[in-house]
Design a protein around this motif. Structure first.
Motif, PDB file in Angstrom:
ATOM      1  N   LEU A 145       0.835  -1.196   0.000  1.00  0.00           N
ATOM      2  CA  LEU A 145       0.000   0.000   0.000  1.00  0.00           C
ATOM      3  C   LEU A 145       0.872   1.248   0.000  1.00  0.00           C
ATOM      4  CD1 LEU A 145      -2.620  -0.997   2.753  1.00  0.00           C
ATOM      5  CD2 LEU A 145      -2.705  -1.446   0.291  1.00  0.00           C
ATOM      6  N   PRO A 146       0.430   2.309  -0.658  1.00  0.00           N
ATOM      7  CA  PRO A 146       1.224   3.546  -0.688  1.00  0.00           C
ATOM      8  C   PRO A 146       1.099   4.380   0.579  1.00  0.00           C
ATOM      9  CG  PRO A 146      -0.771   3.832  -1.971  1.00  0.00           C
ATOM     10  CD  PRO A 146      -0.757   2.389  -1.533  1.00  0.00           C
ATOM     11  N   GLN A 147       0.108   4.085   1.420  1.00  0.00           N
ATOM     12  CA  GLN A 147      -0.104   4.890   2.628  1.00  0.00           C
ATOM     13  C   GLN A 147       1.029   4.681   3.641  1.00  0.00           C
ATOM     14  OE1 GLN A 147      -2.423   2.911   1.139  1.00  0.00           O
ATOM     15  NE2 GLN A 147      -4.481   3.408   1.875  1.00  0.00           N
ATOM     16  N   ARG A 148       1.346   5.758   4.342  1.00  0.00           N
ATOM     17  CA  ARG A 148       2.324   5.668   5.433  1.00  0.00           C
ATOM     18  C   ARG A 148       1.588   5.275   6.708  1.00  0.00           C
ATOM     19  NH1 ARG A 148       5.975  11.193   4.548  1.00  0.00           N
ATOM     20  NH2 ARG A 148       6.353  10.900   2.292  1.00  0.00           N
ATOM     21  N   LEU A 149       1.661   4.000   7.014  1.00  0.00           N
ATOM     22  CA  LEU A 149       0.909   3.459   8.154  1.00  0.00           C
ATOM     23  C   LEU A 149       1.804   3.085   9.323  1.00  0.00           C
ATOM     24  CD1 LEU A 149      -1.568   1.142   6.208  1.00  0.00           C
ATOM     25  CD2 LEU A 149      -1.992   3.464   7.084  1.00  0.00           C
ATOM     26  N   ALA A 150       3.102   3.354   9.198  1.00  0.00           N
ATOM     27  CA  ALA A 150       4.044   3.027  10.265  1.00  0.00           C
ATOM     28  C   ALA A 150       5.016   4.182  10.438  1.00  0.00           C
ATOM     29  CB  ALA A 150       4.792   1.741   9.933  1.00  0.00           C
ATOM     30  N   ARG A 151       5.830   4.107  11.496  1.00  0.00           N
ATOM     31  CA  ARG A 151       6.849   5.129  11.751  1.00  0.00           C
ATOM     32  C   ARG A 151       8.179   4.428  12.026  1.00  0.00           C
ATOM     33  NH1 ARG A 151       6.267   8.938  16.029  1.00  0.00           N
ATOM     34  NH2 ARG A 151       7.101  10.575  14.674  1.00  0.00           N
ATOM     35  N   PHE A 152       9.171   4.768  11.235  1.00  0.00           N
ATOM     36  CA  PHE A 152      10.489   4.141  11.276  1.00  0.00           C
ATOM     37  C   PHE A 152      11.484   5.100  11.924  1.00  0.00           C
ATOM     38  CE2 PHE A 152      14.508   3.584   8.714  1.00  0.00           C
ATOM     39  CZ  PHE A 152      14.940   2.437   9.350  1.00  0.00           C
ATOM     40  N   ARG A 153      12.033   4.704  13.059  1.00  0.00           N
ATOM     41  CA  ARG A 153      12.916   5.592  13.818  1.00  0.00           C
ATOM     42  C   ARG A 153      14.343   5.574  13.260  1.00  0.00           C
ATOM     43  NH1 ARG A 153      12.680   7.578  19.082  1.00  0.00           N
ATOM     44  NH2 ARG A 153      10.935   6.195  19.596  1.00  0.00           N
ATOM     45  N   LEU A 154      14.893   6.771  13.052  1.00  0.00           N
ATOM     46  CA  LEU A 154      16.301   6.922  12.694  1.00  0.00           C
ATOM     47  C   LEU A 154      17.040   7.305  13.971  1.00  0.00           C
ATOM     48  CD1 LEU A 154      15.901   8.898   9.359  1.00  0.00           C
ATOM     49  CD2 LEU A 154      16.559   6.517   9.615  1.00  0.00           C
ATOM     50  N   ARG A 155      17.711   6.341  14.553  1.00  0.00           N
ATOM     51  CA  ARG A 155      18.341   6.569  15.848  1.00  0.00           C
ATOM     52  C   ARG A 155      19.701   7.243  15.716  1.00  0.00           C
ATOM     53  NH1 ARG A 155      17.602   0.899  18.883  1.00  0.00           N
ATOM     54  NH2 ARG A 155      19.571   1.562  19.800  1.00  0.00           N
ATOM     55  N   GLY A 156      20.039   8.015  16.733  1.00  0.00           N
ATOM     56  CA  GLY A 156      21.320   8.707  16.739  1.00  0.00           C
ATOM     57  C   GLY A 156      22.505   7.785  16.869  1.00  0.00           C
ATOM     58  N   ASP A 157      22.265   6.546  17.359  1.00  0.00           N
ATOM     59  CA  ASP A 157      23.376   5.596  17.533  1.00  0.00           C
ATOM     60  C   ASP A 157      23.385   4.568  16.410  1.00  0.00           C
ATOM     61  OD1 ASP A 157      21.052   4.283  18.206  1.00  0.00           O
ATOM     62  OD2 ASP A 157      21.843   3.328  20.007  1.00  0.00           O
ATOM     63  N   SER A 158      22.985   4.995  15.209  1.00  0.00           N
ATOM     64  CA  SER A 158      22.865   4.067  14.097  1.00  0.00           C
ATOM     65  C   SER A 158      24.212   3.523  13.661  1.00  0.00           C
ATOM     66  CB  SER A 158      22.198   4.760  12.900  1.00  0.00           C
ATOM     67  OG  SER A 158      23.121   5.612  12.262  1.00  0.00           O
ATOM     68  N   MET A 159      24.162   2.443  12.890  1.00  0.00           N
ATOM     69  CA  MET A 159      25.381   1.803  12.413  1.00  0.00           C
ATOM     70  C   MET A 159      26.165   2.678  11.448  1.00  0.00           C
ATOM     71  SD  MET A 159      24.735  -0.832   9.367  1.00  0.00           S
ATOM     72  CE  MET A 159      24.293  -2.162  10.445  1.00  0.00           C
ATOM     73  N   THR A 160      25.573   3.745  10.930  1.00  0.00           N
ATOM     74  CA  THR A 160      26.306   4.587   9.999  1.00  0.00           C
ATOM     75  C   THR A 160      27.493   5.251  10.669  1.00  0.00           C
ATOM     76  OG1 THR A 160      24.803   6.439  10.446  1.00  0.00           O
ATOM     77  CG2 THR A 160      24.289   5.029   8.565  1.00  0.00           C
ATOM     78  N   ARG A 161      27.546   5.200  11.992  1.00  0.00           N
ATOM     79  CA  ARG A 161      28.685   5.755  12.711  1.00  0.00           C
ATOM     80  C   ARG A 161      29.811   4.735  12.830  1.00  0.00           C
ATOM     81  NH1 ARG A 161      27.089  10.466  15.467  1.00  0.00           N
ATOM     82  NH2 ARG A 161      24.858  10.829  15.385  1.00  0.00           N
ATOM     83  N   ASP A 162      29.579   3.517  12.432  1.00  0.00           N
ATOM     84  CA  ASP A 162      30.571   2.459  12.539  1.00  0.00           C
ATOM     85  C   ASP A 162      30.827   1.879  11.159  1.00  0.00           C
ATOM     86  OD1 ASP A 162      31.983   0.103  12.935  1.00  0.00           O
ATOM     87  OD2 ASP A 162      31.024  -0.325  14.854  1.00  0.00           O
ATOM     88  N   PRO A 163      31.950   2.241  10.522  1.00  0.00           N
ATOM     89  CA  PRO A 163      32.218   1.779   9.154  1.00  0.00           C
ATOM     90  C   PRO A 163      32.204   0.264   9.016  1.00  0.00           C
ATOM     91  CG  PRO A 163      33.729   3.551   9.766  1.00  0.00           C
ATOM     92  CD  PRO A 163      32.978   3.167  11.008  1.00  0.00           C
ATOM     93  N   ALA A 164      32.719  -0.447  10.019  1.00  0.00           N
ATOM     94  CA  ALA A 164      32.755  -1.911   9.937  1.00  0.00           C
ATOM     95  C   ALA A 164      31.348  -2.485   9.878  1.00  0.00           C
ATOM     96  CB  ALA A 164      33.514  -2.489  11.127  1.00  0.00           C
ATOM     97  N   LYS A 165      30.420  -1.911  10.653  1.00  0.00           N
ATOM     98  CA  LYS A 165      29.046  -2.392  10.655  1.00  0.00           C
ATOM     99  C   LYS A 165      28.342  -2.062   9.350  1.00  0.00           C
ATOM    100  CE  LYS A 165      28.174  -2.530  15.644  1.00  0.00           C
ATOM    101  NZ  LYS A 165      27.344  -2.004  16.747  1.00  0.00           N
ATOM    102  N   VAL A 166      28.653  -0.898   8.792  1.00  0.00           N
ATOM    103  CA  VAL A 166      28.063  -0.531   7.507  1.00  0.00           C
ATOM    104  C   VAL A 166      28.419  -1.577   6.466  1.00  0.00           C
ATOM    105  CG1 VAL A 166      28.156   1.102   5.595  1.00  0.00           C
ATOM    106  CG2 VAL A 166      27.962   1.956   7.924  1.00  0.00           C
ATOM    107  N   GLU A 167      29.710  -1.889   6.356  1.00  0.00           N
ATOM    108  CA  GLU A 167      30.157  -2.820   5.322  1.00  0.00           C
ATOM    109  C   GLU A 167      29.635  -4.233   5.584  1.00  0.00           C
ATOM    110  OE1 GLU A 167      33.728  -2.684   3.412  1.00  0.00           O
ATOM    111  OE2 GLU A 167      33.924  -0.506   3.469  1.00  0.00           O
ATOM    112  N   SER A 168      29.584  -4.622   6.834  1.00  0.00           N
ATOM    113  CA  SER A 168      29.065  -5.950   7.174  1.00  0.00           C
ATOM    114  C   SER A 168      27.595  -6.072   6.789  1.00  0.00           C
ATOM    115  CB  SER A 168      29.245  -6.219   8.669  1.00  0.00           C
ATOM    116  OG  SER A 168      28.653  -7.449   9.036  1.00  0.00           O
TER     117      SER A 168
END
Length: 337
Positions: free
Chosen positions: A206-229
């Motif tokens: 469905l095209p409707q936005r029926l949920a909310r996805f949290r972008l956390r401040g401690d995301s893996m984008t701060r850890d290069p090894a986790k990004v690549e893994s």
């Protein structure tokens, strides 16, 4: 709890999400459609997690399971084992659903009894609680808009239109494909389940936005090894489909190239900020080899001519970090485990 079977079973595994779990539970309680159950797995024996769930024990629809940490898939499957609903819905313990989630999806199932699974779009929001302007599917760079009138195909899926993980799946289909059980393979659960289902079951988005996805401040984008893994896990998961149709192969190739493109850009960013200009140039060229974009070309030129300036202002850092997360779609979610 009564003997009637609920329509929806929400499976929520919680690990180190004490700060968010209460809001997740409350978003389920706020549903305008009340025929649901919520099973929260304390996946690590946290007394605080247990207390958060038990503080809502006056609602018999909410149940708690406690176990030692068995990983994300182990937590989801532990909840699945005691779920009784007609539709299974995975909901991470720091994300939320909109009040009309159950009602909207229930109506879609009722309108066509042949449908086996229904996904939706989602708002993205940060730790301040503010919704970001770009929704989930737009953030993943998927050009194709969800068409609820057409079943999802393998070409769609391999092209990047992977249903947002908080989707409703008929119990029979969930059990037939093994739910989130990875069977010992190093695959991403929320990709593998759709690969196992597509073509065999009728999946709609469905095209409707029926949920909310949290972008956390401690995301893996701060850890290069986790990004690549994580990106490597995504590559394995998509390649696991092993398509034979030329269109499906072309869609898979384009997606895999996109994954590699962002990995190489991320490497270029890390090398640049560390002062390794030669490595930054090499990675930027590798990115350009995967996707001949203006962005990659501009980075190559900039790293060759003004690396010092880039290090001082490095707008590249934020752009690449965001794009890696967007391409993966659930990069941040993976760290929540």
């Amino acid at each position: 709890m009564g003997t009637s079977v609920p329509a929806f079973s929400f499976l929520t595994t919680a690990y180190k999400t004490e700060d968010y779990l209460g809001d997740t539970i409350d978003s389920v309680v706020a549903q305008t459609f009340s025929d649901w159950e919520l099973i929260v797995v304390d996946n690590g024996m946290s007394d605080e997690i247990a207390a958060i769930v038990e503080s809502r024990s006056n609602d018999e629809r909410i149940r708690l399971v406690r176990q030692e940490n068995k990983g994300y898939d182990g937590g989801v499957m532990a909840a699945s084992e005691i779920a009784t609903g007609r539709y299974i819905v995975v909901l991470d313990s720091d994300d939320q659903i909109m009040p009309a989630f159950c009602d909207t999806i229930s109506r879609a199932f009722d309108a066509d009894p042949h449908i086996d699974a229904i996904g939706c779009d989602a708002y993205r929001f940060d730790d301040s609680g503010a919704d970001l302007p770009t929704g989930y599917y737009r953030s993943t760079n998927v050009k194709q808009k969800p068409d609820p009138a057409s079943p999802l195909t393998l070409t769609d899926l391999l092209g990047g239109l992977v249903p947002y993980y908080t989707a409703a799946i008929r119990r029979e289909a969930w059990e037939a494909v093994g739910g989130y059980d990875r069977g010992g393979e190093e695959l991403h659960e929320s990709v593998a389940i759709w690969i196992r289902m597509v073509g065999k079951y009728d999946i709609r988005v469905l095209p409707q936005r029926l949920a909310r996805f949290r972008l956390r401040g401690d995301s893996m984008t701060r850890d290069p090894a986790k990004v690549e893994s994580f990106m490597a896990e995504l590559e394995r998961s998509f390649a696991w489909a092993a398509p034979s149709d030329p269109k499906e192969k072309a869609a898979l190739d384009k997606t895999l190239r996109t994954f590699r493109y962002w990995v190489f850009l991320h490497r270029a960013q890390q090398a640049l900020l560390a002062g390794r200009d030669r490595d930054a140039r090499t990675s930027a060229r590798e990115a350009f080899g995967q996707r001949r974009t203006v962005r990659a070309a501009a980075i190559i030129v900039s790293v060759n001519t003004i690396p010092g300036v880039l290090r001082r202002i490095h707008p590249l850092k934020q752009r690449i970090t965001e794009r890696v997360a967007h391409t993966a779609g659930r990069v941040v979610t993976a760290v929540k485990r």
